[in-house]
Design a protein around this motif. Structure first.
Motif, PDB file in Angstrom:
ATOM      1  N   GLN A   4      16.029  77.173  44.983  1.00 41.83           N
ATOM      2  CA  GLN A   4      17.057  76.956  45.996  1.00 41.83           C
ATOM      3  C   GLN A   4      18.346  76.420  45.387  1.00 41.83           C
ATOM      4  O   GLN A   4      19.438  76.796  45.816  1.00 41.83           O
ATOM      5  CB  GLN A   4      16.560  76.034  47.102  1.00 41.83           C
ATOM      6  CG  GLN A   4      17.532  76.024  48.281  1.00 41.83           C
ATOM      7  CD  GLN A   4      16.909  75.572  49.569  1.00 41.83           C
ATOM      8  OE1 GLN A   4      17.119  74.426  49.957  1.00 41.83           O
ATOM      9  NE2 GLN A   4      16.166  76.428  50.239  1.00 41.83           N
ATOM     10  N   ASN A  93      20.001  73.079  55.606  1.00 34.86           N
ATOM     11  CA  ASN A  93      19.406  74.301  55.061  1.00 34.86           C
ATOM     12  C   ASN A  93      20.176  75.566  55.433  1.00 34.86           C
ATOM     13  O   ASN A  93      19.643  76.672  55.341  1.00 34.86           O
ATOM     14  CB  ASN A  93      17.943  74.462  55.480  1.00 34.86           C
ATOM     15  CG  ASN A  93      17.171  75.306  54.479  1.00 34.86           C
ATOM     16  OD1 ASN A  93      17.298  75.114  53.264  1.00 34.86           O
ATOM     17  ND2 ASN A  93      16.383  76.249  54.972  1.00 34.86           N
ATOM     18  N   ARG A  94      21.407  75.408  55.854  1.00 39.22           N
ATOM     19  CA  ARG A  94      22.284  76.553  56.085  1.00 39.22           C
ATOM     20  C   ARG A  94      23.474  76.451  55.144  1.00 39.22           C
ATOM     21  O   ARG A  94      24.025  75.355  54.952  1.00 39.22           O
ATOM     22  CB  ARG A  94      22.795  76.598  57.525  1.00 39.22           C
ATOM     23  CG  ARG A  94      21.742  76.866  58.571  1.00 39.22           C
ATOM     24  CD  ARG A  94      22.370  76.843  59.958  1.00 39.22           C
ATOM     25  NE  ARG A  94      21.407  77.178  60.998  1.00 39.22           N
ATOM     26  CZ  ARG A  94      21.678  77.227  62.303  1.00 39.22           C
ATOM     27  NH1 ARG A  94      22.918  76.937  62.718  1.00 39.22           N
ATOM     28  NH2 ARG A  94      20.744  77.539  63.171  1.00 39.22           N
ATOM     29  N   TYR A 306       5.742  86.715  53.614  1.00 37.54           N
ATOM     30  CA  TYR A 306       6.094  86.065  54.877  1.00 37.54           C
ATOM     31  C   TYR A 306       4.944  86.255  55.852  1.00 37.54           C
ATOM     32  O   TYR A 306       4.827  87.281  56.502  1.00 37.54           O
ATOM     33  CB  TYR A 306       7.387  86.658  55.423  1.00 37.54           C
ATOM     34  CG  TYR A 306       7.950  85.928  56.622  1.00 37.54           C
ATOM     35  CD1 TYR A 306       8.436  84.630  56.503  1.00 37.54           C
ATOM     36  CD2 TYR A 306       8.004  86.538  57.876  1.00 37.54           C
ATOM     37  CE1 TYR A 306       8.957  83.953  57.596  1.00 37.54           C
ATOM     38  CE2 TYR A 306       8.526  85.874  58.976  1.00 37.54           C
ATOM     39  CZ  TYR A 306       8.997  84.585  58.828  1.00 37.54           C
ATOM     40  OH  TYR A 306       9.510  83.914  59.913  1.00 37.54           O
ATOM     41  N   THR A 336      18.919  88.868  54.933  1.00 41.18           N
ATOM     42  CA  THR A 336      18.641  87.473  55.217  1.00 41.18           C
ATOM     43  C   THR A 336      18.797  87.177  56.707  1.00 41.18           C
ATOM     44  O   THR A 336      19.241  88.015  57.487  1.00 41.18           O
ATOM     45  CB  THR A 336      19.599  86.596  54.405  1.00 41.18           C
ATOM     46  OG1 THR A 336      20.948  87.062  54.628  1.00 41.18           O
ATOM     47  CG2 THR A 336      19.281  86.672  52.926  1.00 41.18           C
ATOM     48  N   ASP A 349      20.675  81.301  56.426  1.00 39.57           N
ATOM     49  CA  ASP A 349      19.561  80.381  56.255  1.00 39.57           C
ATOM     50  C   ASP A 349      19.099  80.440  54.799  1.00 39.57           C
ATOM     51  O   ASP A 349      18.687  81.501  54.322  1.00 39.57           O
ATOM     52  CB  ASP A 349      18.429  80.768  57.205  1.00 39.57           C
ATOM     53  CG  ASP A 349      17.222  79.877  57.052  1.00 39.57           C
ATOM     54  OD1 ASP A 349      17.196  78.825  57.693  1.00 39.57           O
ATOM     55  OD2 ASP A 349      16.310  80.246  56.268  1.00 39.57           O
ATOM     56  N   GLU A 351      16.514  79.225  53.274  1.00 38.52           N
ATOM     57  CA  GLU A 351      15.102  79.564  53.085  1.00 38.52           C
ATOM     58  C   GLU A 351      14.901  81.075  53.139  1.00 38.52           C
ATOM     59  O   GLU A 351      14.086  81.630  52.407  1.00 38.52           O
ATOM     60  CB  GLU A 351      14.238  78.886  54.149  1.00 38.52           C
ATOM     61  CG  GLU A 351      12.746  79.150  53.958  1.00 38.52           C
ATOM     62  CD  GLU A 351      11.885  78.536  55.056  1.00 38.52           C
ATOM     63  OE1 GLU A 351      10.651  78.631  54.963  1.00 38.52           O
ATOM     64  OE2 GLU A 351      12.458  77.962  56.010  1.00 38.52           O
ATOM     65  N   SER A 352      15.669  81.750  54.002  1.00 39.86           N
ATOM     66  CA  SER A 352      15.522  83.203  54.103  1.00 39.86           C
ATOM     67  C   SER A 352      16.013  83.901  52.838  1.00 39.86           C
ATOM     68  O   SER A 352      15.484  84.954  52.464  1.00 39.86           O
ATOM     69  CB  SER A 352      16.271  83.735  55.334  1.00 39.86           C
ATOM     70  OG  SER A 352      17.676  83.805  55.124  1.00 39.86           O
ATOM     71  N   GLU A 354      15.722  82.646  49.789  1.00 39.89           N
ATOM     72  CA  GLU A 354      14.630  82.440  48.841  1.00 39.89           C
ATOM     73  C   GLU A 354      13.442  83.344  49.157  1.00 39.89           C
ATOM     74  O   GLU A 354      12.844  83.956  48.259  1.00 39.89           O
ATOM     75  CB  GLU A 354      14.202  80.974  48.866  1.00 39.89           C
ATOM     76  CG  GLU A 354      13.200  80.611  47.794  1.00 39.89           C
ATOM     77  CD  GLU A 354      12.917  79.118  47.752  1.00 39.89           C
ATOM     78  OE1 GLU A 354      11.989  78.720  47.017  1.00 39.89           O
ATOM     79  OE2 GLU A 354      13.612  78.343  48.448  1.00 39.89           O
ATOM     80  N   LEU A 355      13.106  83.465  50.445  1.00 38.32           N
ATOM     81  CA  LEU A 355      12.002  84.336  50.848  1.00 38.32           C
ATOM     82  C   LEU A 355      12.316  85.796  50.559  1.00 38.32           C
ATOM     83  O   LEU A 355      11.457  86.557  50.102  1.00 38.32           O
ATOM     84  CB  LEU A 355      11.696  84.156  52.332  1.00 38.32           C
ATOM     85  CG  LEU A 355      10.894  82.914  52.708  1.00 38.32           C
ATOM     86  CD1 LEU A 355      10.903  82.710  54.213  1.00 38.32           C
ATOM     87  CD2 LEU A 355       9.459  83.041  52.203  1.00 38.32           C
TER      88      LEU A 355
END
Length: 373
Positions: A4, A93-94, A306, A336, A349, A351-352, A354-355
């Protein structure tokens, strides 16, 4: 540096470049910045230019860049914004900033997945294309690379930002037709309308005819739509019947209305005999078979990373995916999660991102293993 932290650093750097499509000098600077990320990898890098638009193509050294197994595709250009929108910030986290969702967040995920796989002993046969004109149609970026340079991958993943707040694999986008309609009439005093021929009345009638042809608007459905975006006359006074009127309409179509923009145009002309109709722009439908083996493999990779599940979906707007679809290349769009595309306060986002990186990496690895079987 953890994943991240690396994402935040790369994405913040990219957002700080004011890569508005009209500023191709800045687009080139940003592409040269990205080019440095690939210096120590076993790849070939080319900065391409066509009609003043710049793109970056990265491919495996020793392989035919025109025929990679998988092509990762994205764009670095953005729509205009105030200066503050090019100063990225992170909150809860944004990451906020122009292009965070459309589509520098997705681009970072593609780049990081590409770099990770290129360092492996048996890297996948993958190439990366980053263009600088998607926001104005992509003709000199992706359109040029597909149409004139003849790139023909087996499969394309376009990493454009999702238009929803949840994951979807986009396998179809509506086609588009932008039309100008001109109506001619006769001037008269507005107090004696029977002496004239009101061009506005003709334009309104033509607009209603196009709407009947296309059908009623239904909220967020895979269905054709027709919107009036410009309407006006040459009048400069308020008490004269106009002799000329003009309207512009934005038509988004599905296969339920037609298969091509030209078919839509022919029907519009047939339904509006009292006005002159001109096509201003044409965009083909983008559709990919959800049962194609590569599409299924990507869906499997998304599900394995996911666990909440990823469904197939569609988009109302157009992207550069259409150029690959026109060439018969199976393509999906996967991006994303974020919001405020083309607006102040755009965010992605983290986290999105990274995912997405993990999903793309898993897909590239799975494709490599499948080819070895």
């Amino acid at each position: 540096m953890d994943d991240q932290s690396g994402i935040i650093k790369m994405l913040s750097d990219l957002i700080a470049f004011r890569t508005v499509t009209s500023d191709q000098k800045e687009v080139r600077r940003a592409l040269e910045h990205l080019d440095a990320h690939f210096e120590w990898l076993p790849v070939e890098r080319k900065i391409l230019e066509h009609n003043g638009v710049f793109s970056l193509l990265v491919s495996m050294r020793g392989r035919d860049w025109q025929k990679p197994h998988i092509l990762l595709n994205g764009h670095i250009d953005v729509v205009s914004a105030s200066e503050t929108e090019f100063s990225p910030r992170v909150e809860k986290n944004r990451l906020y900033g122009r292009g965070a969702q459309d589509m520098k967040g997705g681009l970072v995920a593609l780049i990081m997945a590409f770099k990770e796989c290129m360092t492996e002993p048996n890297p996948p046969d993958v190439a990366l294309l980053i263009t600088g004109d998607e926001e104005i149609g992509g003709a000199d970026g992706t359109g040029y690379v597909v149409g004139e340079l003849g790139i023909r991958p087996d499969f394309v993943l376009v990493g454009d930002g999702s238009q929803r707040d949840y994951w979807e694999i986009i396998t179809k986008e509506k086609g588009g037709l932008w039309i100008e309609m001109i109506a001619e009439g006769v001037n008269s005093h507005a107090a004696r309308p029977w002496l004239g021929d009101n061009a506005i009345d003709k334009i309104i009638a033509a607009i209603e005819s196009v709407k009947r042809l296309v059908g009623p608007v239904e909220h967020n459905q895979w269905k054709s739509t027709a919107s009036v975006t410009v309407i006006g006359t040459d009048n400069t006074v308020q008490n004269m019947i106009p002799a000329r009127a003009r309207a512009v309409m934005d038509i988004r179509f599905t296969e339920g209305l037609a298969d091509t923009p030209d078919e839509v145009l022919r029907e519009v002309v047939r339904w509006t005999p009292d006005v002159a109709v001109r096509a201003m722009a044409k965009v083909p439908l983008f559709m990919t078979d959800e049962d194609h083996p590569m599409v299924r493999r990507f869906a499997d990779s998304a599900h394995s990373v996911y666990k909440k599940g990823v469904s197939f979906g569609f988009s109302h707007a157009a992207s550069d995916a259409r150029y690959f679809s026109e060439a018969g290349i199976p393509t999906v769009i996967f991006g994303t999660v974020g919001d405020k595309w083309h607006a102040d306060g755009e965010w992605v986002d983290l986290e999105s991102v990274e995912l997405m990186q993990k999903i793309v990496t898993e897909f590239l690895r799975a494709s490599t293993e499948q080819r070895k079987v």
